[in-house]
Design a protein around this motif. Structure first.
Motif, PDB file in Angstrom:
ATOM      1  N   GLU A 286       0.613  -1.214   0.010  1.00 38.36           N
ATOM      2  CA  GLU A 286      -0.015  -0.092  -0.239  1.00 38.36           C
ATOM      3  C   GLU A 286       0.850   1.395  -0.110  1.00 38.36           C
ATOM      4  N   ASP A 287       1.661   1.204   0.789  1.00 37.46           N
ATOM      5  CA  ASP A 287       2.786   2.558   0.992  1.00 37.46           C
ATOM      6  C   ASP A 287       4.210   2.304   1.023  1.00 37.46           C
ATOM      7  N   GLN A 288       4.538   1.093   0.851  1.00 36.43           N
ATOM      8  CA  GLN A 288       5.753   0.686   0.600  1.00 36.43           C
ATOM      9  C   GLN A 288       6.683   1.010   1.715  1.00 36.43           C
ATOM     10  N   HIS A 289       6.179   0.894   3.030  1.00 37.14           N
ATOM     11  CA  HIS A 289       7.117   1.168   4.036  1.00 37.14           C
ATOM     12  C   HIS A 289       7.963  -0.323   4.113  1.00 37.14           C
ATOM     13  N   VAL A 290       9.017  -0.125   4.598  1.00 39.92           N
ATOM     14  CA  VAL A 290       9.879  -1.404   4.959  1.00 39.92           C
ATOM     15  C   VAL A 290       9.540  -2.167   6.096  1.00 39.92           C
ATOM     16  N   ILE A 291       9.162  -3.386   5.983  1.00 42.04           N
ATOM     17  CA  ILE A 291       8.617  -4.250   7.061  1.00 42.04           C
ATOM     18  C   ILE A 291       9.777  -5.037   7.573  1.00 42.04           C
ATOM     19  N   ASP A 292      10.580  -5.484   6.594  1.00 41.79           N
ATOM     20  CA  ASP A 292      11.677  -6.521   7.276  1.00 41.79           C
ATOM     21  C   ASP A 292      12.781  -6.391   5.922  1.00 41.79           C
ATOM     22  N   VAL A 293      13.853  -6.652   6.546  1.00 45.74           N
ATOM     23  CA  VAL A 293      15.075  -6.972   5.408  1.00 45.74           C
ATOM     24  C   VAL A 293      15.801  -8.260   6.132  1.00 45.74           C
ATOM     25  N   GLU A 307      18.097   1.718  10.534  1.00 48.27           N
ATOM     26  CA  GLU A 307      18.295   2.756   9.422  1.00 48.27           C
ATOM     27  C   GLU A 307      17.335   2.299   8.335  1.00 48.27           C
ATOM     28  N   VAL A 308      16.588   1.297   8.258  1.00 48.14           N
ATOM     29  CA  VAL A 308      15.968   0.755   7.258  1.00 48.14           C
ATOM     30  C   VAL A 308      14.535   0.495   7.486  1.00 48.14           C
ATOM     31  N   LEU A 309      14.129  -0.105   8.647  1.00 43.36           N
ATOM     32  CA  LEU A 309      12.938  -0.605   9.287  1.00 43.36           C
ATOM     33  C   LEU A 309      12.029   0.750   9.528  1.00 43.36           C
ATOM     34  N   GLY A 310      10.904   0.790   8.612  1.00 40.94           N
ATOM     35  CA  GLY A 310       9.867   1.567   8.943  1.00 40.94           C
ATOM     36  C   GLY A 310      10.009   2.830   7.785  1.00 40.94           C
ATOM     37  N   THR A 314      11.002   4.872  -1.390  1.00 40.37           N
ATOM     38  CA  THR A 314      11.377   6.050  -1.812  1.00 40.37           C
ATOM     39  C   THR A 314      12.399   6.871  -0.706  1.00 40.37           C
ATOM     40  N   GLN A 315      11.982   6.916   0.500  1.00 42.56           N
ATOM     41  CA  GLN A 315      13.031   7.440   1.583  1.00 42.56           C
ATOM     42  C   GLN A 315      14.269   6.766   1.695  1.00 42.56           C
ATOM     43  N   LEU A 316      14.553   5.364   1.758  1.00 42.27           N
ATOM     44  CA  LEU A 316      15.627   4.759   1.841  1.00 42.27           C
ATOM     45  C   LEU A 316      16.509   5.094   0.594  1.00 42.27           C
ATOM     46  N   ASN A 317      15.871   5.355  -0.706  1.00 45.38           N
ATOM     47  CA  ASN A 317      16.425   5.629  -1.849  1.00 45.38           C
ATOM     48  C   ASN A 317      17.605   4.765  -2.293  1.00 45.38           C
ATOM     49  N   PHE A 318      17.682   3.610  -2.188  1.00 43.86           N
ATOM     50  CA  PHE A 318      18.695   2.790  -2.573  1.00 43.86           C
ATOM     51  C   PHE A 318      18.652   2.275  -3.955  1.00 43.86           C
ATOM     52  N   ILE A 319      17.534   2.727  -4.674  1.00 36.99           N
ATOM     53  CA  ILE A 319      17.590   2.498  -6.044  1.00 36.99           C
ATOM     54  C   ILE A 319      18.113   3.778  -6.749  1.00 36.99           C
ATOM     55  N   ASP A 320      19.238   3.636  -7.466  1.00 35.36           N
ATOM     56  CA  ASP A 320      19.655   5.062  -7.890  1.00 35.36           C
ATOM     57  C   ASP A 320      19.101   5.899  -8.687  1.00 35.36           C
ATOM     58  N   GLY A 323      13.619   7.358 -11.628  1.00 36.92           N
ATOM     59  CA  GLY A 323      12.544   7.117 -13.007  1.00 36.92           C
ATOM     60  C   GLY A 323      12.503   5.345 -12.907  1.00 36.92           C
ATOM     61  N   VAL A 324      13.564   4.579 -12.507  1.00 36.76           N
ATOM     62  CA  VAL A 324      13.717   3.109 -12.655  1.00 36.76           C
ATOM     63  C   VAL A 324      12.762   2.536 -11.456  1.00 36.76           C
ATOM     64  N   ARG A 325      13.020   3.505 -10.400  1.00 37.50           N
ATOM     65  CA  ARG A 325      12.191   3.011  -9.030  1.00 37.50           C
ATOM     66  C   ARG A 325      10.823   3.339  -9.222  1.00 37.50           C
ATOM     67  N   VAL A 326      10.278   4.475  -9.861  1.00 34.51           N
ATOM     68  CA  VAL A 326       8.836   4.826 -10.017  1.00 34.51           C
ATOM     69  C   VAL A 326       8.281   3.607 -10.879  1.00 34.51           C
ATOM     70  N   GLY A 327       8.884   3.368 -11.954  1.00 35.91           N
ATOM     71  CA  GLY A 327       8.466   2.439 -13.027  1.00 35.91           C
ATOM     72  C   GLY A 327       8.448   1.129 -12.395  1.00 35.91           C
ATOM     73  N   LEU A 328       9.357   0.714 -11.551  1.00 34.11           N
ATOM     74  CA  LEU A 328       9.313  -0.634 -11.036  1.00 34.11           C
ATOM     75  C   LEU A 328       8.195  -0.959  -9.913  1.00 34.11           C
ATOM     76  N   LEU A 329       7.646   0.212  -9.319  1.00 37.65           N
ATOM     77  CA  LEU A 329       6.404   0.263  -8.322  1.00 37.65           C
ATOM     78  C   LEU A 329       5.240   0.323  -9.235  1.00 37.65           C
ATOM     79  N   ALA A 330       5.183   0.879 -10.008  1.00 33.08           N
ATOM     80  CA  ALA A 330       4.006   1.119 -10.995  1.00 33.08           C
ATOM     81  C   ALA A 330       3.933  -0.330 -11.669  1.00 33.08           C
ATOM     82  N   ALA A 331       5.061  -1.030 -12.201  1.00 31.93           N
ATOM     83  CA  ALA A 331       4.712  -2.376 -12.871  1.00 31.93           C
ATOM     84  C   ALA A 331       4.314  -3.356 -11.733  1.00 31.93           C
TER      85      ALA A 331
END
Length: 498
Positions: A286-293, A307-310, A314-320, A323-331
């Motif tokens: 729903e909101d892409q909050h990180v639940i676990d890694v 530093e990751v959980l919660g 987008t906030q974690l910004n680990f996808i450089d 545009g790729v991140r937005v397209g990935l989540l849309a797909a």
């Protein structure tokens, strides 16, 4: 007429006057089995208007009316209540179904009893058949019986006067493995439904008080020595003028098995998730909050878990690339999964990794989540790119490539570009296709010009156009592009089979 006869007639008239207005049906018979008299209620219970319609005697009655017990067992004429009372038998509360011969749709249910009136010396003088119309009660009982038996929920009915089971439906028999004979008439102490109930004392008290028993968990013993987890509840009801308790059940065994299987599945998933050497991230859909890694994710990207959980993806910004991140989540939102998307992943220290990312939708604790799996391709991609660069540098002329080397180069290119460009062979003109085909044969520009009888500058222009349309940059890339699509398959390296 003698005084004795007058007395008898007077007594009969008085008797008839007394019973004429009764709601119960009454039929009087002579000792010779002839029908002497019947009141209005008895006539109505047979659907007739005159005494003669009942028949002159017991034998005629049997010819006009068909009788059977409630279990559909047909009575023979000698067992008709009117025949039995004619033999001076005394009986009570015989339940029979009565219908006119030839008209089974008209049916009444009678509760019949008999009386034998005697004279002063105790000798039989008059015979009386008394009946009550219990059709409505019988129909209601039949409806209840059908509903009870058809109810998919397992159930039994316990008579509270002696705590014995008087009814059981197929659902209970199927759930427990008991037979009907093992249950009907059995004491509640023998098949103790509340033996292992969580609120046994309350259930027993409610049975004594003829009060509703609330739902409670119980362990029901089975005839094979095993047991079954159930939920049981009780509802008082009046059956045949007796206080009874309707006990219904929910079989918890299927649910328990599902819960055990789910728990085992979750445990296996958790172990695989934790121990996997591949970086994995789980976020809410729903909101892409990180639940676990997993630990591999933290080690690969050099983060601590807090530093990751919660945080959101987008906030974690680990996808450089945003545009790729937005397209990935849309797909993911559209298709529920993505396979092997090339991404550049940013570590905490800003170093970049070349990764292949795959993702799928999973359900965790009734929440839709995304499972993102990263495969670090940095070293492999660097090695392959260096190999391709070396080949292209040493062998500028594609005519020197052997068939085997071209195929290996095509596989390397294909691995690094899993999704083919959108350009199509049909985008090329007929002349440009000819030029591409001759390039794949290993011909140089001058040789192509000679083969097609074109000026060298014209050929160079066609080559440039082919590169532009197909987003290519060299002859080797053009050869690989055609190879991936199975074009000119019989023409590979005809000049350079070395």
């Amino acid at each position: 007429m003698s005084q004795e006869v007058l007395t008898t007639e007077t007594n009969r008239r008085q008797l008839q006057q007394i019973i004429a207005g009764l709601s119960d049906g009454v039929i009087l018979l002579e000792l010779d089995q002839s029908i002497l008299w019947a009141n209005e209620a008895a006539l109505a219970m047979h659907g007739v208007s005159t005494i003669g319609d009942l028949g002159a005697h017991a034998d005629e009655y049997a010819k006009r009316f068909s009788l059977r017990y409630r279990n559909n067992h047909t009575l023979s004429p000698e067992h008709y209540p009117i025949s039995r009372v004619a033999r001076c038998e005394v009986f009570s509360d015989v339940l029979i179904e009565v219908s006119p011969v030839g008209d089974p749709e008209r049916l009444w249910v009678h509760s019949v009893r008999s009386m034998v009136l005697t004279d002063r010396e105790g000798q039989p003088e008059s015979l009386v058949l008394i009946m009550s119309d219990v059709t409505d009660w019988a129909n209601a009982e039949q409806r209840f019986e059908k509903t009870f038996n058809a109810n998919p929920a397992p159930a039994v009915i316990c008579r509270l006067s002696d705590l014995r089971y008087i009814k059981v439906n197929p659902g209970f028999l199927e759930m427990t493995g008991y037979t009907r004979e093992q249950v009907i008439g059995t004491s509640a102490y023998e098949i103790d439904i509340f033996e292992q109930a969580e609120r046994r004392d309350l259930a027993i008290q409610r049975l004594r008080d003829v009060a509703t028993i609330p739902q409670m968990q119980a362990e029901l013993r089975l005839p094979d020595g095993g047991s079954k987890q159930v939920i049981v509840a009780g509802q008082p009801l009046l059956l045949n003028d007796e206080n009874c308790m309707l006990l219904s059940f929910v079989d918890m065994e299927p649910r328990r098995k599902v819960e055990v299987a789910l728990r085992q599945s979750e445990e296996r998933f958790a172990k695989a998730f934790r121990l996997s050497p591949v970086p994995i991230l789980i976020c809410s859909a729903e909101d892409q909050h990180v639940i676990d890694v997993n630990q591999a994710f933290l080690e690969t990207l050099a983060y601590d878990s807090e530093e990751v959980l919660g945080k959101t993806v987008t906030q974690l910004n680990f996808i450089d690339d945003d545009g790729v991140r937005v397209g990935l989540l849309a797909a993911l939102a559209k298709n529920g999964r993505v396979d092997r998307v090339d991404v550049r992943v940013r570590k905490k220290n800003e170093d970049l990794l070349d990764c292949a990312l795959s993702a799928d939708t999973v359900n965790i604790h009734d929440t839709s989540c995304y499972l993102l799996v990263l495969m670090d391709m940095t070293e492999r991609k660097r090695t392959e790119l260096e190999l391709v660069a070396a080949i292209e540098e040493v062998m500028k002329d594609a005519s020197w490539f052997s068939r085997t080397l071209i195929e290996k180069l095509a596989n390397v290119k294909k691995f690094n570009s899993p999704q083919l460009p959108s350009a199509s062979f049909t985008d090329l003109t007929a002349r440009e296709r000819d030029v591409l085909g001759l390039i794949c044969e290993g011909l140089a520009d001058k040789e192509i010009a000679a083969r097609l009888k074109l000026a060298p500058n014209t050929v160079r222009n066609h080559v440039a156009t082919v590169y532009s349309k197909l987003d290519l940059h060299s002859r080797s890339e053009a050869i690989v592009w055609a190879r991936e699509r199975g074009l000119f398959s019989g023409e590979w390296g005809t000049k350079g089979q070395r």
